[in-house]
Design an enzyme around this catalytic site. Structure first.
Site, PDB file in Angstrom:
ATOM      1  N   SER A 113     -13.079 -38.470 -76.800  1.00 56.09           N
ATOM      2  CA  SER A 113     -13.647 -37.873 -78.196  1.00 56.09           C
ATOM      3  C   SER A 113     -11.701 -36.597 -78.257  1.00 56.09           C
ATOM      4  O   SER A 113     -10.984 -36.996 -78.271  1.00 56.09           O
ATOM      5  CB  SER A 113     -14.246 -37.445 -78.670  1.00 56.09           C
ATOM      6  OG  SER A 113     -14.871 -37.301 -79.731  1.00 56.09           O
TER       7      SER A 113
ATOM      8  N   ASP B 252     -11.768 -43.213 -77.330  1.00 55.38           N
ATOM      9  CA  ASP B 252     -12.012 -43.196 -77.941  1.00 55.38           C
ATOM     10  C   ASP B 252     -11.664 -41.489 -78.769  1.00 55.38           C
ATOM     11  O   ASP B 252     -12.830 -41.217 -79.571  1.00 55.38           O
ATOM     12  CB  ASP B 252     -13.446 -43.278 -78.753  1.00 55.38           C
ATOM     13  CG  ASP B 252     -13.355 -44.208 -80.384  1.00 55.38           C
ATOM     14  OD1 ASP B 252     -12.342 -45.032 -80.698  1.00 55.38           O
ATOM     15  OD2 ASP B 252     -15.146 -43.726 -80.668  1.00 55.38           O
TER      16      ASP B 252
ATOM     17  N   HIS C 160     -18.635 -44.801 -80.225  1.00 53.47           N
ATOM     18  CA  HIS C 160     -18.204 -43.994 -79.850  1.00 53.47           C
ATOM     19  C   HIS C 160     -18.228 -44.020 -78.640  1.00 53.47           C
ATOM     20  O   HIS C 160     -17.506 -43.934 -77.353  1.00 53.47           O
ATOM     21  CB  HIS C 160     -18.564 -42.424 -80.224  1.00 53.47           C
ATOM     22  CG  HIS C 160     -17.309 -41.545 -80.572  1.00 53.47           C
ATOM     23  ND1 HIS C 160     -15.933 -41.769 -80.443  1.00 53.47           N
ATOM     24  CD2 HIS C 160     -17.893 -40.144 -80.355  1.00 53.47           C
ATOM     25  CE1 HIS C 160     -15.301 -40.263 -79.953  1.00 53.47           C
ATOM     26  NE2 HIS C 160     -16.212 -39.593 -80.354  1.00 53.47           N
TER      27      HIS C 160
END
Ligand code: NAG
Ligand code: NAG
Ligand code: NAG
Length: 479
Positions: free
Chosen positions: A162, A186, A271
């Site tokens: 992230s 991600d 995610h």
């Protein structure tokens, strides 16, 4: 708890929206690598295989003695794990799982977890801005290792999730020597989708940058995961916008199984799947998922991209073949909903002959594959359009390895609604050959009707059976 997790998703989106109207926190130009070890706020915990969930020993830039105190192994490679934004201010549950999997695969390696929790628990745009400073911290840590200890940067693999993926990118762009590899799990989308390459993860940040995109949903400025390719290889599992096993129905089942404690997990399910796919590649060496280069998700769904020629296919995760093209390469695959995620991909190609001029939309079919090892029955597919005298290609996948293909059955289902025309017309197409290509083995198999030279596939009637054609050279001349 449920309220909390719903809030998690909305606040993410909400922060994203407010940013547009407030001052940007991301710098417009890249920051410089002038280090002062005293200014480093991030901490570098060298974790151990025995306690993958504890920060027991910190490597402190500028303090050489910490290297031996923490039992850093100079001759092995180092993984640097960088977490993302956190609402709770604590490490998320995936951290020890990833550490554990890295040590299982490479027992002699050094797994360093970067602790930037204080900066990661701010409002999203603030934390997003901090990725630049975290990246600088990580770069100074790596440069220190390289200069002080002669530790080769070739042995450095950064894994960022992230916001952590962008921090890894910044780190890679600032180190004096280029690091070996960055894996972006991600990478965060909000504030980065349209950002300049110098302030986000990009292919220049390491010798090799591989990226998994697992939650790229909605319009680009709202998507939790970044949509555009940002590495040498950008993999979009299941198309990249949403992952199997992550929908609400399945989520509720999981709550029933595991209790409410995991609710937070579910919201981030897609995610976080990026991390679990990487863990999968570490743990299931014999079940490596294959990925295929394709220009679009739509072409992939048609089964048009299962080629392995000229590096068109690759392996997902740890053992990726480091192919660097001039531009980012988009790659696709299907996965199971649970670990091990590997599936087996097939392209099915069929020509529908007929004397009547029919065109129908959204027709449901069931395909069953029988192989030397196993079988996979009733794989459902919907063809958006079928019409007479046209060739169709589509993708199917099996969760198990069925071995070499021997037989195939096709069933054309009735439409779900009642259709009067089915009373007076039997919709049928004639099929002479079905061609199947396996992505995993690259083998092509041509199927012929079990009886006769053509089969009549009738809507709502019994399935038709095809077997491997006996004489390929002969059969080739007839279609
Ligand atoms: C350090 O790693 C090497 C392999 O890279 C291994 O042979 C050696 O035993 C390790 N040393 C220690 C002290 O664990
Ligand atoms: C079938 O329909 C298409 C248009 O829908 C038409 O162009 C074609 O001539 C038709 N063929 C026959 C054999 O009726
Ligand atoms: C489909 O093609 C065949 C020849 O291959 C022809 O005999 C038949 O009329 C065509 N059907 C339609 C509906 O055009």
């Amino acid at each position: 708890m449920l309220a909390f997790c719903v809030w998690w998703i909305f606040c993410f989106i909400d922060f994203n929206r407010t940013l547009a109207t407030t001052e940007p926190t991301l710098p417009s130009s890249p920051i410089e690598n002038v280090y002062d070890y005293k200014n480093i706020e991030s901490k570098f915990a060298l974790r151990t295989p025995e306690e993958p969930d504890e920060d027991t020993c910190y490597l402190v830039p500028g303090q050489v003695e910490t290297i031996s105190q923490c039992n850093f192994n100079h001759t092995s490679q180092t993984f640097v794990v960088i977490h993302g934004w956190t609402v709770s201010g604590m490490y998320e549950s995936w951290v020890p799982k990833l550490v554990d999997a890295l040590y299982k695969r490479e027992p002699d390696s050094n797994v360093v977890v970067v602790d930037w929790l204080l900066r990661a628990q701010q409002h999203y745009p603030v934390s997003a801005g901090y990725t630049q400073l975290v990246g600088k911290d990580v770069a100074s840590f790596i440069d220190w290792m390289e200069e002080e200890l002669n530790y080769p940067v070739d042995n450095m693999h950064l894994l960022g999730y992230s916001l952590g993926a962008h921090a890894a990118g910044i780190a890679g762009s600032l180190t004096k020597k280029k690091i070996n590899r960055i894996t972006g799990l991600d990478p965060a989308g909000p504030n980065f989708e349209y950002a300049d390459a110098t302030i986000r993860l990009s292919p220049d940040d390491a010798d090799f940058v591989d990226v998994l995109h697992t939650y790229t949903r909605g319009s680009p400025d709202r998507s939790i995961g970044i949509q555009k390719p940002v590495g040498h290889i950008d993999i979009y599992p299941n198309g990249g916008n949403f992952q199997p096993g992550c929908n609400l129905g399945e989520a509720l089942l999981l709550i029933a199984e595991k209790g409410l404690a995991d609710v937070d997990q579910l919201v981030k399910c897609s995610h976080e799947r990026s991390i679990h796919l990487f863990i999968d590649s570490l743990l299931y060496d014999e079940k490596q998922s294959m990925v295929y280069r394709c220009t679009s998700k739509e072409a992939f769904e048609k089964g048009l991209c299962l080629s392995c020629r000229k590096n068109r296919c690759n392996t997902l995760g740890y053992k990726v073949n480091k192919v660097r093209g001039k531009r980012s390469t988009r790659m696709f695959l299907k996965t199971r909903a649970k670990m091990p995620y590997k599936v087996f991909h097939y392209q099915v190609k069929v020509h529908l002959f007929g004397t009547k001029n029919w065109t129908m939309s959204n027709q449901p079919f069931l395909v069953s594959l029988y192989g030397t090892k196993d079988e996979s029955k009733n794989i459902a597919i919907i063809l958006p359009e079928v019409s007479t005298n046209k060739t169709y290609s589509f993708l199917i996948h099996t969760e198990i390895d069925i071995g070499d293909l021997l037989m195939l059955k096709v069933h054309w289902e009735k439409e779900s609604f009642f259709s009067w025309s089915d009373w007076w017309t039997t919709y049928a197409f004639e099929i002479r050959k079905i061609r199947v290509k396996s992505g995993e083995t690259q083998k092509k198999t041509v199927f012929c009707p079990k009886e006769g030279i053509h089969s009549h596939l009738k809507r709502g009637k019994e399935p038709v059976v095809f077997v491997k054609c006996f004489d390929h050279t002969h059969s080739k001349n007839h279609d």
